[in-house]
Design an enzyme around this catalytic site. Sequence first.
Site, PDB file in Angstrom:
ATOM      1  N   ARG A 225       3.423  -5.425  -4.694  1.00  0.00           N
ATOM      2  CA  ARG A 225       2.942  -6.711  -5.200  1.00  0.00           C
ATOM      3  C   ARG A 225       3.937  -7.861  -5.103  1.00  0.00           C
ATOM      4  NH1 ARG A 225      -2.150  -6.617  -4.161  1.00  0.00           N
ATOM      5  NH2 ARG A 225      -3.531  -5.688  -5.725  1.00  0.00           N
TER       6      ARG A 225
ATOM      7  N   ASP B  13      -2.229   4.876  -1.576  1.00  0.00           N
ATOM      8  CA  ASP B  13      -2.911   3.582  -1.472  1.00  0.00           C
ATOM      9  C   ASP B  13      -2.769   2.819  -2.786  1.00  0.00           C
ATOM     10  OD1 ASP B  13      -4.258   1.557  -0.226  1.00  0.00           O
ATOM     11  OD2 ASP B  13      -6.249   2.326  -0.655  1.00  0.00           O
TER      12      ASP B  13
END
Length: 425
Positions: A65, A306
């Site tokens: 992120r 993932d």
Amino acid sequence: MNICITNGRVIDPARQIDCVQDIFIADGKIAALGTAPDGFQPARTLDATGLVVAPGLIDLAARLREPGFEYRATLESEMEAAMAGGVTSVAIPPDTDPALDEPGLVEMLCYRAKKLNRAHIYPIGALTVGLKGERLSEMAELVEAGCFAFSQANVPVLDTTVLMRAMQYAATFGFRVWLQPTAPFLARGGYAHDGETAGRLGLTGIPVAAETVALFTYLQLAKVTGTHLHITRLSSAEGLALIEQARTEGMDVTCDISINHLHLCDQDIGHFNTNCHLVPPLRSQKDRNTLSKGLLEGRINALCSDHTPVDDDCKLIPFSESDPGATGLELLLPLTLKWAEENNLPLADALTRITSEPARLIGITKAGHLAPGARADLCIFDPAARFTVNRDNLKSQGKNTPFLGFELPGCVHYTMVEGELMFER
């Protein structure tokens, strides 16, 4: 610091080792197995009785992120999650904000990760500038900055001429291309697998053809350009059949699936469970079973988490408006062990899918195994211990996972990176 790990069950899938023996670590590397080197004096001894000592896990797809999405997670929080999950190496997709299409961005990310002194990161560069599918990125410069492969993440290239040129350039210099197959117009406006569950819930479906049409195109372009192609996060039985057909024709194509698609199917959406809103979507039970069998038989090369942390506000809304993604770094090992239990698969064979095989796909030679001289990246865990997944025991800033409430096997006791203990339960 010299460390001696005693009485552990050492499993090294790459070298087909599975026995109880001691490991000796010095200068950040594995000094010896079995017998201590001459003059070795440990500063600390870890008793691993009843525990498995394995290479640190390698995750082929984890979004940390940063940069751009720090409100969802930070490099610090997700590195801590990686350590808690025994993950010592992470491949990072390029769909950050801005995308990883500039050497300076990649260098900054690598510098930040190195300063945190946790998991090793392996950035995947953007195949095209801004992931817009219009102009090729400066691949050579991105490789120099630290990228090991190139991808569009979940953003397909609409212009196949651009994609072919990108593959030609990558093939010329031996760069790897990692693609997640989605035909954008077939998937447009869809949120779930085009099947009975989507119909019952009134959700616009995404047909399997959205994967296979794109995959067929990628395989054909890879064939004519000679590109080393890796298909990431495969979701369907038909997609796997296309890859197997390409292999019979002599193509060097590899693939992975996510832990979500290994265990779940579209029926798990239940009553609009937004934690099951994923890209690609959860497919049918038949697809899930075929993928599991493909992984079991080695036709699918590896597993990935993932990992995609999403803030709560973007999940506590209607399914079609929610953001796709699920956290998974801390669940990669437990869900791999659960799959092994269900299929009576030896532990060493299961660990191959999250250690030595991902190392091969990324091109890591100094990790993913426990040979003397290798980097001392280790995951030491109790395969018999069980825990219940809940928000409080997830260190990731993203608490969104379809597996909340599940009881899973495997409890990490120690994670070691380059000979340093980074996590200790």
